[in-house]
Design a protein around this motif. Structure first.
Motif, PDB file in Angstrom:
ATOM      1  N   PHE A 176       0.801  -1.223   0.000  1.00 37.79           N
ATOM      2  CA  PHE A 176       0.000   0.000   0.000  1.00 37.79           C
ATOM      3  C   PHE A 176       0.837   1.276   0.000  1.00 37.79           C
ATOM      4  O   PHE A 176       0.301   2.367   0.184  1.00 37.79           O
ATOM      5  N   GLY A 177       2.147   1.141  -0.213  1.00 35.03           N
ATOM      6  CA  GLY A 177       3.010   2.303  -0.319  1.00 35.03           C
ATOM      7  C   GLY A 177       3.070   3.125   0.956  1.00 35.03           C
ATOM      8  O   GLY A 177       3.040   4.361   0.909  1.00 35.03           O
ATOM      9  N   LEU A 178       3.194   2.459   2.101  1.00 30.86           N
ATOM     10  CA  LEU A 178       3.187   3.132   3.396  1.00 30.86           C
ATOM     11  C   LEU A 178       4.603   3.266   3.941  1.00 30.86           C
ATOM     12  O   LEU A 178       5.394   2.324   3.863  1.00 30.86           O
ATOM     13  N   PRO A 179       4.934   4.418   4.531  1.00 32.47           N
ATOM     14  CA  PRO A 179       6.223   4.528   5.225  1.00 32.47           C
ATOM     15  C   PRO A 179       6.264   3.557   6.406  1.00 32.47           C
ATOM     16  O   PRO A 179       5.223   3.221   6.978  1.00 32.47           O
ATOM     17  N   PRO A 180       7.442   3.092   6.797  1.00 34.72           N
ATOM     18  CA  PRO A 180       7.551   2.155   7.920  1.00 34.72           C
ATOM     19  C   PRO A 180       6.906   2.705   9.191  1.00 34.72           C
ATOM     20  O   PRO A 180       7.092   3.875   9.546  1.00 34.72           O
ATOM     21  N   GLY A 181       6.150   1.834   9.854  1.00 37.44           N
ATOM     22  CA  GLY A 181       5.534   2.188  11.126  1.00 37.44           C
ATOM     23  C   GLY A 181       4.319   3.090  11.032  1.00 37.44           C
ATOM     24  O   GLY A 181       3.857   3.608  12.057  1.00 37.44           O
ATOM     25  N   LEU A 217      -7.297   2.866   4.823  1.00 35.41           N
ATOM     26  CA  LEU A 217      -7.551   1.939   3.717  1.00 35.41           C
ATOM     27  C   LEU A 217      -9.041   1.604   3.687  1.00 35.41           C
ATOM     28  O   LEU A 217      -9.587   1.124   4.691  1.00 35.41           O
ATOM     29  N   ILE A 218      -9.688   1.868   2.560  1.00 34.94           N
ATOM     30  CA  ILE A 218     -11.111   1.590   2.396  1.00 34.94           C
ATOM     31  C   ILE A 218     -11.248   0.365   1.507  1.00 34.94           C
ATOM     32  O   ILE A 218     -10.956   0.415   0.296  1.00 34.94           O
ATOM     33  N   HIS A 240      -4.713  11.016   2.386  1.00 31.88           N
ATOM     34  CA  HIS A 240      -4.652  10.061   3.508  1.00 31.88           C
ATOM     35  C   HIS A 240      -5.436   8.785   3.234  1.00 31.88           C
ATOM     36  O   HIS A 240      -5.294   7.807   3.960  1.00 31.88           O
ATOM     37  N   LEU A 241      -6.288   8.783   2.201  1.00 31.79           N
ATOM     38  CA  LEU A 241      -7.171   7.656   1.920  1.00 31.79           C
ATOM     39  C   LEU A 241      -6.714   6.872   0.699  1.00 31.79           C
ATOM     40  O   LEU A 241      -6.235   7.451  -0.269  1.00 31.79           O
TER      41      LEU A 241
END
Length: 360
Positions: A176-181, A217-218, A240-241
Motif C-alpha cells: 500500500f506504499g506506506l512509510p515504515p511504522g 484503507l477503504i 490520507h485515503l
C-alpha cells in the motif's frame, strides 16, 4: 433425519458462506443433508463434505412458479423431514414448496431491518422457526410483533483458522506504499450509504490535524465509489485515503491494521467485524443491530451511536494515542471471537434445532 437446505445465491457471499461452513461441518452421525442450489453457484463449489448431497436446480427469479414444483419434487424424492431456507433469494417459492410437500420449514434472517408486509404475512407464517444470526435481529423482529416462541438465535461464525493474526509488516507497507511504522485505519464494507463511510470521513477531518501520519484503507466496492472519492477530496482527505477495492487476502491484511472502523447504522452482525476481531484488531462500531454482540464496549473496542461523527473521532483519537491499549483490546477481541463465533458452535446450534423439531 433428512434435512434439505435451500441456498439460491449465485456468489459465495456472507449467507452462502455460512451455509458452506454448516454443511462442511456435518458429521456421519448428523443424518442426511441435501443442498439445493443454483447450478455452478459459489456454495456448490464450496462444499467439500462428501456426505452432503447436492441437487442443483435452476431458478429464474422469485416469480418462477416452476421452481416451486421442481423443489417439491426433490423434497418428495429425498423424503425430506425438514427444510432450511437460508437466504432471501427465492425464499417465498421455497417456503411454498415446503408447505405443499407437507414438510416443516425453518427460515434464516440475516438482516436487521424491520420485516415488510411480505415477511409478516407470507413468509413467516409458512415457517416453524425464524433463525436470526444475532440477538439484535431477533429484537427487531420481536419488536415488529413476531411471536417470541417462533424466534431462535444462532450467531454466524467464521473460520478462525484462516485468521492467525500474524502481520507481515514489510509486505503490507510495500503493498500500500506506506512509510515504515505508519498507523493505519481500515474499513471493510460495501460502498453503500448505510455502511457509514460519510461518518468516518467527517471523523477523519476532525482527527487528522492531530494525527497527520495516519493512513486509511477503504476496502470494498459498490455504487457510491465515485461519490465517496469526491467527498473525501472535498474534505481534504485524499492524500490520507486509499480505496483498495475488494480483496481476497484480508486474512493477511487485517492483522496489520491499527484499528478497524465500522460506523454502519444497520448491520445484522458484521462478518468483517468478526474477521477483524479474529485478527486481533480493536474495533470502533455502532450500537446497532448485531454489532454490540461482536464489540464489547471498552473491552474489545468502542461502540458509538449511529451517525455520531464526533464520538467516532474521539474513540479513534483515544486508540491512536494509546497503542498498548489498542493491542490489549485487539487480544480481547480475538479471544471473544474464538469463544463465541467459531464454526463448531454454529454447526452444533443448527443441528440441535433440527433435532428439536424432528423429535416433535
Amino acid at each position: 433425519m433428512t434435512v434439505v437446505h435451500v441456498e439460491l445465491g449465485r456468489h459465495l457471499y456472507g449467507g452462502a458462506r455460512q451455509v458452506a461452513y454448516l454443511l462442511n461441518g456435518i458429521g456421519p452421525e448428523d443424518g442426511r443433508h441435501v443442498l439445493v442450489c443454483l447450478p455452478g453457484s459459489g456454495v456448490e463449489r464450496a462444499i467439500a463434505n462428501p456426505r452432503v448431497e447436492i441437487r442443483p436446480l435452476a431458478m429464474r427469479g422469485d416469480l418462477d412458479l416452476g421452481f416451486v414444483f421442481r423443489l417439491r419434487r426433490v423434497l418428495d424424492e429425498v423424503a425430506a423431514r425438514l427444510v432450511h431456507v437460508h437466504s432471501r433469494k427465492g425464499d417465498l417459492p421455497a417456503l411454498i414448496a415446503a408447505r405443499l410437500a407437507g414438510v416443516p420449514a425453518i427460515y434464516s434472517r440475516r438482516v436487521d431491518n424491520p420485516p415488510n408486509w411480505a415477511d409478516r404475512h407470507l413468509k413467516f407464517p409458512l415457517c416453524r422457526r425464524v433463525v436470526t444470526i444475532s440477538e439484535g435481529i431477533l429484537a427487531v423482529l420481536r419488536g415488529a410483533g413476531v411471536a417470541p416462541d417462533k424466534l431462535h438465535c444462532i450467531p454466524s461464525a467464521i473460520d478462525t483458522a484462516l485468521y492467525p493474526g500474524v502481520c507481515s509488516r514489510e509486505r503490507f507497507e510495500a503493498e500500500f506504499g506506506l512509510p515504515p511504522g505508519t498507523p493505519t485505519l481500515g474499513m471493510v464494507a460495501q460502498l453503500i450509504e448505510r455502511k457509514g463511510h460519510a461518518v468516518l470521513f467527517e471523523a477523519l477531518a476532525r482527527i487528522l490535524p492531530r494525527h497527520p501520519h495516519l493512513r486509511v484503507l477503504i476496502f470494498g466496492q459498490g455504487p457510491l465509489e465515485a461519490e465517496l472519492k469526491q467527498r473525501a477530496a472535498s474534505l481534504g482527505l485524499a492524500d490520507h485515503l486509499h480505496f483498495a477495492g475488494f480483496r481476497r487476502d484480508l486474512p493477511d491484511i487485517l492483522p496489520c491494521l491499527s484499528i478497524l472502523a465500522h460506523p454502519a447504522w444497520m448491520e445484522g452482525l458484521g462478518v468483517s467485524l468478526l474477521e477483524a476481531a479474529a485478527s486481533g484488531v480493536p474495533i470502533v462500531a455502532c450500537r446497532a443491530g448485531g454489532m454490540p454482540e461482536v464489540v464489547e464496549d471498552g473491552v474489545t473496542g468502542y461502540l458509538i451511536a449511529p451517525g455520531d461523527a464526533p464520538a467516532l473521532a474521539d474513540c479513534l483519537d483515544r486508540l491512536l494515542n494509546a497503542p498498548e491499549l489498542a493491542k490489549k483490546m485487539g487480544r480481547a477481541g480475538r479471544e471473544r471471537v474464538h469463544r463465541r463465533f467459531a464454526i463448531a458452535g454454529m454447526v452444533a446450534g443448527n443441528l440441535a434445532l433440527y433435532r428439536q423439531w424432528l423429535e416433535r
